[in-house]
Write an enzyme that holds these catalytic residues in place. Structure first.
Site, PDB file in Angstrom:
ATOM      1  N   THR A 134       0.816  -1.212   0.000  1.00 32.95           N
ATOM      2  CA  THR A 134       0.000   0.000   0.000  1.00 32.95           C
ATOM      3  C   THR A 134       0.849   1.261   0.000  1.00 32.95           C
ATOM      4  OG1 THR A 134      -1.822  -1.121   1.064  1.00 32.95           O
ATOM      5  CG2 THR A 134      -1.733   1.244   1.382  1.00 32.95           C
TER       6      THR A 134
ATOM      7  N   SER B 239       1.380  -7.549  -0.706  1.00 29.25           N
ATOM      8  CA  SER B 239       2.164  -8.519   0.074  1.00 29.25           C
ATOM      9  C   SER B 239       1.445  -9.844   0.308  1.00 29.25           C
ATOM     10  CB  SER B 239       2.621  -7.912   1.397  1.00 29.25           C
ATOM     11  OG  SER B 239       1.573  -7.837   2.315  1.00 29.25           O
TER      12      SER B 239
ATOM     13  N   THR C 179       1.556  -4.316   4.159  1.00 31.62           N
ATOM     14  CA  THR C 179       1.403  -4.593   5.591  1.00 31.62           C
ATOM     15  C   THR C 179       0.778  -5.956   5.874  1.00 31.62           C
ATOM     16  OG1 THR C 179      -0.747  -3.487   5.650  1.00 31.62           O
ATOM     17  CG2 THR C 179       1.195  -2.144   6.173  1.00 31.62           C
ATOM     18  N   ASP C 180       0.102  -6.555   4.897  1.00 26.55           N
ATOM     19  CA  ASP C 180      -0.623  -7.803   5.194  1.00 26.55           C
ATOM     20  C   ASP C 180       0.305  -8.916   5.690  1.00 26.55           C
ATOM     21  OD1 ASP C 180      -2.924  -6.534   4.455  1.00 26.55           O
ATOM     22  OD2 ASP C 180      -3.274  -7.678   2.630  1.00 26.55           O
TER      23      ASP C 180
HETATM   24  C1  SIN Z   1      -0.439  -5.366   1.037  1.00 19.80           C
HETATM   25  O1  SIN Z   1      -0.153  -5.980   2.045  1.00 19.80           O
HETATM   26  O2  SIN Z   1       0.277  -5.322   0.029  1.00 19.80           O
HETATM   27  C2  SIN Z   1      -1.743  -4.626   0.973  1.00 19.80           C
HETATM   28  C3  SIN Z   1      -2.087  -4.010   2.259  1.00 19.80           C
HETATM   29  C4  SIN Z   1      -1.089  -3.008   2.746  1.00 19.80           C
HETATM   30  O3  SIN Z   1       0.037  -2.861   2.300  1.00 19.80           O
HETATM   31  O4  SIN Z   1      -1.479  -2.289   3.710  1.00 19.80           O
END
Ligand code: SIN
Length: 342
Positions: free
Chosen positions: A27, A74, A107-108
């Site tokens: 993100t 991710s 973040t995932d």
């Molecule tokens: C991801 O993990 O690529 C999508 C969600 C994020 O980065 O917050």
């Protein structure tokens, strides 16, 4: 005359720290069409050059160079990417001109990648993983400040030796313990059982605690020559469970299974029986908890050598350690000893 040094001017060094930013996507590199809709966007789109240009203040903190390792959401990461990233981080840190690494990541699964690196990086230099909860195009995007803080942390000599660090929303956490625990708020990351390691205030890190579990140069994991990681599947425990999913994992060639059990590792009887049979066939089974907090304790039957317990690691971090452990041994007793120290 007294001389005031800011935290980033380093006496005796005569230059700014040299920080390498490795971009993986997420993100923080996301783009949406409506700045007010912070959850509607495509992750892993914007290149690292553009993300760095958006924060010119970084040049006051460090001499920055960067590389785009991947640009993906991710939830698409693979074990192969973890191996490639660990090798790249180790290569960069072996260069005496590199003082630290920042990784920008979705973040995932940020916590899994960070924990993988925490166990496989062979250097005490700072490695900091960051991301963002709002895309770069959103109102109040959190990526630029998270990136600034991550570079400040990686450039700080006091960050050395603390293992891989995660920073988002001004917080500093250990890769072992920090987790994503909210779907969408900017303060999605935290540590449930313990305090954070510290905070960044105005881009200056302040530390209060360290993780005492072994990491980086203290581990036995050497991944540079590995072509792939062993397959480890994860099953989510619930009432009314069944044995078929366990059997499917074994048939698919899983060398390990992590069961995210109810409460203190509770398993539905049919599932438990199938997992015990998997152990008898040489599969290492880790009895974790879906609660997200607390140590899973061994049950009387487990003491007969059936299941390994992951201490207080959440199931997805327990999976990371099991993949690495299986590169060394398939002996459940030795793997249990690893969960007790890492
Ligand atoms: C991801 O993990 O690529 C999508 C969600 C994020 O980065 O917050």
């Amino acid at each position: 005359m007294s001389i005031c040094l800011t935290s980033h001017e380093q006496p005796g060094r005569g230059r700014l720290p040299r920080i390498k930013v490795l971009a993986v996507g997420g993100t923080i590199a996301g783009k949406g069409t409506d700045a007010s809709r912070t959850t509607q966007y495509e992750a892993g789109v914007i290149g690292i050059g553009q993300l760095l240009e958006a924060v010119p203040q970084l040049n006051r903190l460090a001499e920055i160079s960067s590389a785009q390792v991947a640009n993906i959401p991710s939830f698409s990461v693979t074990g192969d990417l973890w191996l490639r990233l660990a090798s790249r981080v180790n290569e960069e840190l072996a260069d005496e001109d590199c003082d630290g690494i920042v990784i920008t990541h979705g973040t995932d699964t940020l916590e899994e990648t960070a924990y993988f690196l925490h166990l496989t990086v062979k250097s005490s230099k700072p490695v900091v993983v960051t991301g963002a909860m709002r895309p770069a195009t959103a109102l109040s995007a959190d990526g630029p400040l998270n990136l600034y803080n991550a570079v400040a942390l990686a450039a700080d000599p006091d960050a050395r030796g603390r293992g891989v660090l995660i920073t988002l929303n001004d917080a500093i956490g250990s890769a072992r313990d920090m987790s994503k625990r909210h779907t969408s708020t900017a303060d999605a990351f935290g540590q449930r059982d313990y305090g954070l390691l510290g905070w960044l205030v105005d881009g200056v890190p302040r530390y209060y605690y360290d993780s005492v579990r072994r990491h980086t140069i203290q581990t036995e994991f050497e991944v540079s020559s590995l072509g792939s990681l062993p397959r480890v599947d994860m099953l989510y425990g619930h009432g009314d469970g069944a044995r078929e999913l366990v059997e499917a994992a074994v048939a698919a060639g899983a060398a390990g299974i992590v069961h995210a059990g109810m409460g203190n590792g509770g398993m539905f009887p049919d599932t438990r029986e199938a997992l015990a049979e998997a152990v008898a066939r040489g599969v290492v089974v880790v009895s974790a908890s879906r609660t997200g907090s607390g140590v899973v304790t061994a049950k009387p039957a487990d003491r007969l050598g059936r299941f390994v317990t992951p201490d207080n690691l959440n199931p997805h971090k327990a999976r990371v350690l099991l993949m690495l452990a299986l590169t060394r041994t398939a002996d459940p007793g030795l793997i249990q000893a690893m969960y007790d120290i890492y």
